[in-house]
Design a protein around this motif. Sequence first.
Motif, short mmCIF file in Angstrom:
data_model
loop_
_atom_site.label_atom_id
_atom_site.label_comp_id
_atom_site.label_asym_id
_atom_site.label_seq_id
_atom_site.Cartn_x
_atom_site.Cartn_y
_atom_site.Cartn_z
N UNK A 42 171.36 -26.89 -29.56
CA UNK A 42 170.78 -28.11 -29.00
C UNK A 42 169.28 -28.23 -29.25
N UNK A 43 168.66 -27.18 -29.72
CA UNK A 43 167.24 -27.20 -30.10
C UNK A 43 167.15 -26.44 -31.41
N UNK A 44 166.61 -27.05 -32.45
CA UNK A 44 166.69 -26.45 -33.77
C UNK A 44 165.94 -25.13 -33.86
N UNK A 45 164.97 -24.91 -32.98
CA UNK A 45 164.29 -23.61 -33.02
C UNK A 45 165.23 -22.47 -32.64
N UNK A 46 166.36 -22.80 -32.01
CA UNK A 46 167.35 -21.77 -31.66
C UNK A 46 168.41 -21.59 -32.72
N UNK A 47 168.29 -22.28 -33.85
CA UNK A 47 169.33 -22.22 -34.87
C UNK A 47 169.61 -20.81 -35.38
N UNK A 48 168.61 -19.96 -35.60
CA UNK A 48 168.94 -18.62 -36.09
C UNK A 48 169.87 -17.84 -35.16
N UNK A 49 169.65 -17.96 -33.84
CA UNK A 49 170.50 -17.24 -32.89
C UNK A 49 171.92 -17.79 -32.88
N UNK A 50 172.06 -19.12 -32.96
CA UNK A 50 173.39 -19.72 -32.96
C UNK A 50 174.11 -19.40 -34.26
N UNK A 51 173.41 -19.46 -35.36
CA UNK A 51 173.99 -19.09 -36.65
C UNK A 51 174.49 -17.64 -36.62
N UNK A 52 173.72 -16.76 -36.02
CA UNK A 52 174.10 -15.34 -35.97
C UNK A 52 175.40 -15.14 -35.19
N UNK A 53 175.61 -15.92 -34.14
CA UNK A 53 176.86 -15.83 -33.38
C UNK A 53 178.04 -16.22 -34.28
N UNK A 54 177.89 -17.29 -35.02
CA UNK A 54 178.97 -17.72 -35.91
C UNK A 54 179.23 -16.69 -37.01
#
Length: 267
Positions: A42-54
């Motif tokens: 929901x905030x693009x600055x968190x994209x690396x963490x969300x990507x890592x989960x996937x």
Amino acid sequence: MTQPHIVDSHCHLDFDSLASDLPDVIARALDAGVTRMVTICTRLRNAPAVQAIAEAHAPVFWAGGTHPMSAAEEPLATLDDLITLAGHPKFVGIGETGLDYHYTADTKPIQQESLRLHIEAARQTRLPLIIHSRDADDDMARILTDEHRAGPFTCVMHCFSSSPELARAALDLGFYLSMSGIAAFPKSGALRDIFASAPLDRILVETDSPYLAPPPHRGKRNEPAFTAHTAHTGAEIFGLPYADFAAQTSANFDRLFWKAAATPKAA
């Protein structure tokens, strides 16, 4: 006995209350028949963490955008930002984006600008747009209709709990409605009627976990396993056996989230 397979089309596995025991959360989902999940950034600055989960969990895909309630706090996303994210093999949708005038009506202009930018990203990537809409039905219907006329795109109205008029506007554009735990709340009869009047081949299910847990878990932390409870409500709404509703909504997910469908399912 093996549970019918179903998809949680919208959850937030990076949020602290789920991330703290994520392997167990995913294991419980699989036990409940939830074989695929889309976790939303929901905030693009968190994209690396969300990507890592996937990347770490075969059943998990991801999507990203700027939530409308954060649109005034975060740097405005660019097309390049979103198109770059879309290059990841497990990135399957644009958003969530949208309009939320419940608490943040004072930021309407930037929310609308952000929404239109995400729509253009959905056009260019051919990935589905993931829409959050609250207390903004008229503007949402107008913008989606105008933008679709300017150039088509696909879309899901995530956690749909708005008016029959917005549902009809979305369905008329070929969009999908996603059913969350709200549809299972005892006082949600009017919302169930909206879903009952929609085409079955345009329905998805989701948790929006860790929020909006359906009965019998209402008021507690929601998690992807509880998709099954909402799907049982959906089966009742459409007068179908649970297995048939699970199969149909999974097929709907595959049609809309074509990039996830192209990835082999978890065993």
